[in-house]
Design an enzyme around this catalytic site. Structure first.
Site, PDB file in Angstrom:
ATOM      1  N   HIS A  91       0.840  -1.184   0.000  1.00 41.82           N
ATOM      2  CA  HIS A  91       0.000   0.000   0.000  1.00 41.82           C
ATOM      3  C   HIS A  91       0.883   1.244   0.000  1.00 41.82           C
ATOM      4  O   HIS A  91       2.099   1.154   0.147  1.00 41.82           O
ATOM      5  CB  HIS A  91      -0.927   0.015   1.219  1.00 41.82           C
ATOM      6  CG  HIS A  91      -2.092  -0.910   1.099  1.00 41.82           C
ATOM      7  ND1 HIS A  91      -1.979  -2.272   1.309  1.00 41.82           N
ATOM      8  CD2 HIS A  91      -3.393  -0.686   0.790  1.00 41.82           C
ATOM      9  CE1 HIS A  91      -3.163  -2.836   1.131  1.00 41.82           C
ATOM     10  NE2 HIS A  91      -4.042  -1.896   0.817  1.00 41.82           N
ATOM     11  N   LYS A 144       0.010   4.636   4.678  1.00 38.54           N
ATOM     12  CA  LYS A 144      -0.923   3.731   5.369  1.00 38.54           C
ATOM     13  C   LYS A 144      -0.299   3.308   6.689  1.00 38.54           C
ATOM     14  O   LYS A 144       0.801   2.747   6.725  1.00 38.54           O
ATOM     15  CB  LYS A 144      -1.229   2.503   4.511  1.00 38.54           C
ATOM     16  CG  LYS A 144      -2.268   1.569   5.115  1.00 38.54           C
ATOM     17  CD  LYS A 144      -2.638   0.469   4.133  1.00 38.54           C
ATOM     18  CE  LYS A 144      -3.645  -0.516   4.720  1.00 38.54           C
ATOM     19  NZ  LYS A 144      -4.924   0.111   5.089  1.00 38.54           N
TER      20      LYS A 144
END
Length: 250
Positions: free
Chosen positions: A134, A138
């Protein structure tokens, strides 16, 4: 009927996406946009709440929403099975008629299908690992999608039992969820990716999904918001709304 939505986390990327979708949808109306300093009482009176905040804040938002009778769609990551069980217990304390909770680790239809395929394949392989990536910002790892995938694969194996777990000294093999190692990457330039790699005698199978634009979440967000007011109990995963046969409707 117009559904009034309170968006918690309205200043984040997913929150801003939800605000745009609500503005454009003829059957949705913005009830409140909650930022970091907005009191939770702003949710009061909404038809449904939408939580895309932070793992540390999400539980209080869910509990407040349930306590005032507002169903909630939870898109915040970090909701493992034990944490969801705590919400189930809280709902039982509220008694009959408590509103529904929809936990959605990933609003992407393609991601949900990837998880479904992985759960199907898990019954046939004893070596399984997950690699998920990600964006650099994140904060949680492993991702809620990866945790959901591992939990469903473990459940699907049934009597076959656990996968071949790493040796205790192999700390680089990732965090174990249901005995399945999950490796998390957090990189600039990435939106979201997940690869489930399954190994068998003389072969490997890789089930991969890549999110290249936040637009992939739009259909799932709208589906969840529209279904939440009539939902019951605690539901985990968008698959429960798509009737894929792997739902965890509780």
């Amino acid at each position: 009927m117009t559904i009034r939505v309170a968006v918690a986390g309205a200043t984040g990327k997913m929150g801003k996406l939800a605000l745009r979708l609500i503005e454009e949808a003829p059957d949705l109306e913005l009830h409140a946009a909650l930022g970091r300093e907005t009191p939770l009482s702003a949710i009061d009176g909404a038809d449904v709440a939408f939580d895309v905040t932070h793992p540390a804040a999400s539980a209080d938002i869910v509990r407040h929403s349930l306590s005032i009778g507002v169903p909630i769609v939870v898109g915040t990551s970090g909701w493992s099975a034990p944490r969801i069980s705590e919400i189930e217990a809280f709902r039982r304390e509220l008694g009959e008629g408590a509103p529904a909770v929809l936990f959605v680790p990933n609003f992407s239809i393609g991601s949900v299908l990837g998880t479904a395929f992985a759960a199907l394949a898990a019954k046939f392989f004893d070596s399984i690992e997950i690699v998920e990536a990600h964006h650099a910002g994140k904060v949680d790892s492993p991702s809620g999608t990866a945790v959901r995938t591992a939990e469903l694969m473990t459940a699907a194996r049934g009597e076959r039992g656990p996968v071949a777990a790493p040796h205790a000294d192999q700390r680089a093999r990732g965090q174990l969820v249901g005995g399945i190692p999950i490796h998390s990457l957090r990189l600039s330039g990435v939106v979201a990716e997940q690869r489930v790699v399954l190994g068998g005698d003389g072969e490997t199978l890789t089930i991969a999904h890549s999110t290249v634009s936040p637009s992939s979440y739009e259909a799932g967000i709208l589906l969840a918001l529209r279904r939440a007011p009539e939902a019951e109990g605690v539901t985990v995963g968008l698959d429960a709304l798509l009737d894929l046969g792997i739902s965890s409707d509780r």
